[in-house]
Write a protein that holds these residues in place. Structure first.
Motif, PDB file in Angstrom:
ATOM      1  N   LEU A 122      -5.851  21.001  14.495  1.00  0.00           N
ATOM      2  CA  LEU A 122      -5.289  22.191  14.026  1.00  0.00           C
ATOM      3  C   LEU A 122      -3.801  21.631  12.974  1.00  0.00           C
ATOM      4  N   PRO A 123      -3.576  22.371  11.946  1.00  0.00           N
ATOM      5  CA  PRO A 123      -2.636  21.951  11.088  1.00  0.00           C
ATOM      6  C   PRO A 123      -1.329  21.534  11.512  1.00  0.00           C
ATOM      7  N   TRP A 124      -0.721  22.518  12.447  1.00  0.00           N
ATOM      8  CA  TRP A 124       0.440  22.426  12.909  1.00  0.00           C
ATOM      9  C   TRP A 124       0.989  21.350  14.158  1.00  0.00           C
ATOM     10  N   VAL A 125      -0.446  20.735  14.534  1.00  0.00           N
ATOM     11  CA  VAL A 125      -0.222  19.785  15.907  1.00  0.00           C
ATOM     12  C   VAL A 125       0.291  18.548  15.503  1.00  0.00           C
ATOM     13  N   GLU A 126       1.360  17.967  15.999  1.00  0.00           N
ATOM     14  CA  GLU A 126       1.687  16.615  15.715  1.00  0.00           C
ATOM     15  C   GLU A 126       1.260  15.649  16.597  1.00  0.00           C
ATOM     16  N   LYS A 127       1.167  16.045  18.020  1.00  0.00           N
ATOM     17  CA  LYS A 127       0.897  15.285  19.102  1.00  0.00           C
ATOM     18  C   LYS A 127      -0.067  15.997  20.198  1.00  0.00           C
ATOM     19  N   VAL A 128      -0.911  15.324  20.822  1.00  0.00           N
ATOM     20  CA  VAL A 128      -1.868  15.975  21.726  1.00  0.00           C
ATOM     21  C   VAL A 128      -1.756  15.021  22.884  1.00  0.00           C
TER      22      VAL A 128
END
Lengths: 338, 255
Positions: free
Chosen positions: B74-80
């Motif tokens: 997902l484009p806005w995701v920085e860390k999962v």
């Protein structure tokens, strides 16, 4: 004994029963607790609501309750006791041959006592197998290929070490090798789900019978394929049969597949007591009919004669039980309930 | 919770919905495995659970890493962060997935095969299951076997189907590249052609795969519900008469 409406007596051999101790006093660690919780999950997920026990009773039900559920209230004439050691999880083991022998002693004509071995036990294990054969005169063993042992996370029955044990078993007259291939304990990728090892040893040991418990669930598809090619591979219905209550449509399809691929002579009833009790299972199975559409498609029926084979005839054949002689014997012997 | 946050949570859930349990070939969301989704800016945290403490480590690992990857795109995701709960290997799995390790590195003494082998094997089972469902649907709609089996992937995409058919087709086409060279729409798992006169036998054969997955699905739902004291997640309807009719040899067909 199960009696049909027309009065016919059907001899029942319950192919898979346990007498376990998972009481808090016997639990060694978190795995032991989670193990019995998982069994209880099976019990409560697949039993009719009125058959669900309390967790306390389920953890340790004892000899008398078992006799009642199998032979007094239940329809079993005989039962095959398969041990499950799990000594890493339970102080005295979960369900050992010594524990089972108590029931055998009280019901000598009703209990078929099976042993166990683990190919990873080396020479000592072979000696122990000799001892079991001598003391208990076993004709079968139950194997858990996925059981942990030290750093090992399981073995395959096609391993060279396993072959040594199978050769010994054959020499000792232990003909029936029950292998747990089902929903299971700690499978990693060297896993119990894989039924391919049975294919090899069934070919290499044509005089032994391999009873794949739980029909290889969750690998029923692979199991059917192997079983159709090997005349000495059987399927045990434990865990499969309870679906007759919760998912009868799926059960019908699975039964049709088993009849189609394995055939009526190679399917064995087993309640997996105490996970399920045999009475409701046998009653529902006797009342069960395959939908016409399925029968037309596979050409396989589930007639009374076939039910009789599954409920006792097939187990009698591989364990050398003469059903008529055994009936007479049981009529004369009073059950040694304390 | 801001509206944006809720929108992002919904996006995460939609991404997770495309992750399947490899054995059951069903979405981890539908199976009720997901217990929490938290979003703080670009940081996403997903927690999940499984039907038993013993569920196979390799499948558990595969699902956890698939979830991580599905959310990460997902484009806005920085860390999962994906966290499994209540499992005998929680630490090994959670740490391994967080560090982006291979399954074999996370379980050095136990694992003998990388997950790619398992992924392919179960991907092919899923291929067969979805293919069977689509073929039976097409037969029930009256298409002739010889016509169906000559279709290319593009041709299949152009066939006019009802809503159920379109859904089955989309699911099947997702898995089609796993089995053999294109462009044939329908091949067996090893890429060979299926002859029209063997179709009935072929379908009988692959049916075991779907039946097995359905059986496991019912079992896993029951175990999950029993474990957490909840009502079981909605099961797919039991097959009814229509399914049995579909299994019958196709009637006289139209072209």
């Amino acid at each position: 004994m199960y009696k049909t409406k027309s009065g016919e007596e059907i001899f029942i051999i319950d192919g898979h029963v346990h007498l376990w101790d998972a009481s808090p006093e016997n639990i060694k660690n978190i795995h032991g607790k989670q193990f019995i919780d998982c069994f209880f999950g099976y019990h409560s997920a697949l039993s009719p609501p009125e058959q669900v026990w309390t967790a306390e009773k389920f953890a340790k039900y004892g000899v008398e309750q078992m006799e009642k559920d199998l032979f007094i209230d239940g329809p079993d004439d005989m039962a095959i006791m398969n041990p499950t050691y799990l000594k890493d999880f339970y102080k005295n083991g979960f369900n050992t041959i010594e524990q089972n022998a108590v029931l055998k002693k009280r019901n000598p004509d009703r209990i078929i006592l099976n042993g166990a071995f683990d190919p990873r036990d080396g020479e000592g294990g072979l000696e122990a197998l000799h001892a079991q054969a001598e003391i208990y005169k076993i004709k079968g063993v139950k194997l858990y290929t996925a059981e942990w042992k030290g750093n090992s996370r399981g073995y395959k029955l096609s391993d060279p070490e396993a072959y040594k044990y199978l050769e010994t078993a054959e020499k000792l007259g232990i003909k029936n090798i029950h292998v747990h291939k089902g929903p299971t304990i700690i499978p990693l990728d060297r896993d119990a789900f894989d039924v391919a090892d049975i294919d090899h040893c069934a070919t290499d040991f044509p005089n032994l019978n391999f009873i794949v418990e739980h029909c290889g669930l969750p690998r029923l598809d692979d199991f059917c394929w192997i079983a159709v090619q090997e005349s000495n591979v059987f399927g045990g219905l434990a865990v499969v049969l309870p679906f007759i209550h919760s998912r009868p449509g799926y059960f019908a399809k699975v039964m049709s597949e088993l009849l189609f691929w394995l055939g009526e002579d190679k399917i064995l009833f087993g309640s997996d007591y105490g996970i399920w009790t045999p009475r409701w299972l046998v009653e529902k199975f006797m009342a069960f009919e395959l939908p016409d559409e399925l029968v037309q498609e596979t050409g396989k029926q589930l007639t009374l004669d076939i039910k009789k084979k599954i409920l006792g005839g097939n187990a009698a054949r591989i364990y050398g039980v003469d059903i008529e002689a055994q009936k007479a014997k049981l009529r004369h012997a009073e059950m040694a309930v304390a | 919770m801001t509206v944006t946050n809720q929108a992002r949570i919904d996006e995460v859930r939609a991404a997770l919905d495309r992750v399947t349990d490899p054995e059951l070939d069903e979405s981890v969301v539908e199976l009720n495995f997901i217990t929490g989704i938290d979003v703080a800016g670009g940081d996403v945290s997903v927690t999940f659970r499984l039907p038993t403490y013993w569920c196979a480590a390799n499948f558990s690992y595969l699902m956890a890493s698939d979830m991580r990857d599905a959310v990460a795109v997902l484009p806005w995701v920085e860390k999962v962060a994906v966290v499994l709960d209540d499992h005998m290997f929680v630490d090994t799995i959670n740490d391994g997935v967080a560090a982006g390790k291979d399954f074999a590195d996370a379980f050095p003494t136990e694992a003998q095969m990388d997950l790619s082998g398992i992924r392919l094997n179960f991907g092919l089972k899923s291929f067969e299951r979805r293919q069977e469902a689509l073929l039976r649907h097409l037969l029930a709609e009256g298409f002739e076997p010889s016509v169906i089996l000559q279709l290319t992937v593009d041709g299949l995409a152009r066939v006019s189907l009802n809503e159920e058919g379109r859904k089955l087709r989309a699911r099947y086409l997702e898995r089609r590249p796993l089995a053999g060279p294109l462009p044939a729409a329908f091949v067996s798992r090893d890429g060979t052609e299926i002859a029209p006169d063997t179709l009935t036998a072929y379908l009988r054969n692959v049916r075991r795969v779907g039946l097995n997955a359905e059986f496991n699905g019912a079992l896993c739902r029951g175990l999950l519900a029993a474990r957490y004291g909840e009502a079981p997640a909605v099961l797919p309807a039991e097959p009814g008469l229509i399914d049995f009719l579909r299994m019958a040899p196709p009637p006289a067909q139209r072209v």
